[in-house]
Design an enzyme around this catalytic site. Structure first.
Site, PDB file in Angstrom:
ATOM      1  N   TYR A   8     -30.200  -0.276 -77.483  1.00 46.13           N
ATOM      2  CA  TYR A   8     -31.588   0.469 -78.723  1.00 46.13           C
ATOM      3  C   TYR A   8     -31.030   1.734 -78.741  1.00 46.13           C
ATOM      4  CZ  TYR A   8     -35.853   2.144 -78.973  1.00 46.13           C
ATOM      5  OH  TYR A   8     -36.562   2.786 -79.675  1.00 46.13           O
TER       6      TYR A   8
ATOM      7  N   GLU B 150     -36.108   8.900 -77.312  1.00 48.35           N
ATOM      8  CA  GLU B 150     -37.179   7.402 -77.717  1.00 48.35           C
ATOM      9  C   GLU B 150     -36.546   6.881 -75.626  1.00 48.35           C
ATOM     10  OE1 GLU B 150     -36.703   4.676 -79.301  1.00 48.35           O
ATOM     11  OE2 GLU B 150     -36.917   6.250 -81.495  1.00 48.35           O
TER      12      GLU B 150
ATOM     13  N   ASP C 287     -36.107  -3.073 -80.043  1.00 49.10           N
ATOM     14  CA  ASP C 287     -36.555  -3.152 -78.721  1.00 49.10           C
ATOM     15  C   ASP C 287     -37.768  -4.059 -78.858  1.00 49.10           C
ATOM     16  OD1 ASP C 287     -38.639  -2.434 -80.754  1.00 49.10           O
ATOM     17  OD2 ASP C 287     -39.552  -0.318 -79.925  1.00 49.10           O
TER      18      ASP C 287
END
Length: 364
Positions: free
Chosen positions: A127, A44, A145
């Site tokens: 996020y 991520e 996102d």
């Protein structure tokens, strides 16, 4: 936006359509092999502002080099910068290393599974927290996102500017209500996948979208009106001149400052120049910054590099220098040492041009 658009029946239908599509169409990606929070976390962070195709080989090299969180947490900074070389936004990997040390030292080596604890880690925002909690721990936390905001803004016709921090609260409200409590991992990844593959910015493939029947923007023929993005980022242009200096099989390099843009990475000696600076003015700039006299030689291809907030326009030349006194951060290194140092993308391009121009330096 209609706040009552998703009644109980539509919510369940939305979830089922989204998750069924994801399970049938999801891409095979290395970080999806299991739900290890370490692997998910690394992926991520790498994927922030970076394309999936670009990230895949970096992720695989990273996991080969740093198989466990402890391997990475206590690795030498030069090693982590080298493996991150070319991904950009280098503060990401520094923050990631700091955060993983926190996990080892404050959480017994286990990535936290609560929102409050995980948000206390360096560089972890809403996020990233949502992605880790939902994918690794099946917590019903949204991961919002750009792809997700685009999909949901079209589905619900959210007219607020996505560049405003306050707009995120709108998306959070919608997604906390929508997210599937049984399989939040597939729900979140499904939204990301649709945003990446189907609900694209300029040419959304609505006929292939499993959410078509729920999408207000599609029903009203307004897909391209969303997401609303009003704020324009102003960029600053900087004109630079970099020199590549070769002494036999050694190359002159400089380590950047410990803070700021591209901190601690390596580059070739570089000065900022004006549009009308002549050679004497450029020579003076190098003398003032580095303390050596420079004799400019051949020009190499110009390099343009765009950051999120500025643009570098870099002229590149080979050069000779005199009166050079080695410094801690400015020194000659061997070709072998060059291969171990982490250089930002624009300097990698300069080096490649130099190699192509000079041929095999080992023959020098």
């Amino acid at each position: 936006m209609n706040n009552t658009y998703f009644d109980t029946e539509k919510k369940e239908a939305f979830r089922q359509a989204l998750i069924a599509w994801y399970l049938e169409n999801k891409r095979t990606l290395p970080w999806r092999e299991n739900s290890d929070p370490y692997r998910i976390w690394v992926s991520e962070i790498m994927l922030q502002q970076t394309r999936v195709d670009t990230v895949i080989p970096y992720f695989e090299r990273f996991m080969t080099r740093f198989e466990t969180m402890r391997d990475f947490a206590y690795a030498d900074e030069n090693a982590i910068l080298k493996i991150w070389e070319g991904l950009g936004y280098y503060s990401r990997v520094r923050n990631l290393q700091t955060a993983m040390r926190q996990v080892i030292e404050e959480h017994d080596g286990i990535v936290p599974n609560t929102k409050k604890a995980i948000l206390g880690l360096k560089g972890v925002g809403p996020y990233t927290a949502g992605a880790i909690l939902s994918i690794a721990y099946q917590k019903a936390e949204p991961a919002i996102d750009g792809n997700v905001m685009r999909v949901i803004s079209r589905v619900c016709e959210i007219d607020s500017d996505i560049m405003k921090p306050s707009t995120r609260k709108i998306f959070e409200t919608v997604l906390y209500d929508l997210i599937d409590p049984i399989d939040p991992a597939s729900f979140n990844q499904g939204l990301m996948e649709i945003g990446a593959l189907v609900c694209t910015p300029k040419k959304p493939m609505c006929l292939l979208c499993p959410l078509q029947s729920f999408c207000l923007a599609h029903q009203n023929g307004r897909e391209l009106d969303y997401p609303v993005k009003i704020k324009k980022v102003k960029t600053k242009k900087i004109q630079l001149l970099s020199i590549i200096v070769q002494d036999k099989k050694r190359i002159l390099v400089e380590q950047r400052q410990e803070n700021g843009l591209l901190a601690n990475l390596w580059q070739f000696p570089t000065v900022e120049v004006g549009a009308n600076d002549n050679r004497e003015m450029i020579k003076l700039a190098f003398l003032k910054k580095y303390g050596f006299e420079v004799e400019l030689k051949d020009a190499l291809p110009h390099v343009k590099h765009i950051f999120s907030h500025l643009v570098w326009e870099v002229d590149v030349m080979t050069a000779k220098i005199t009166d050079f006194i080695p410094q801690e951060k400015v020194k000659f290194v061997s070709l072998e040492e060059m291969s171990e140092l982490a250089f930002p993308v624009p300097y990698q391009k300069m080096w490649q041009s130099f190699i192509e121009e000079k041929g095999n330096l080992d023959n020098e």
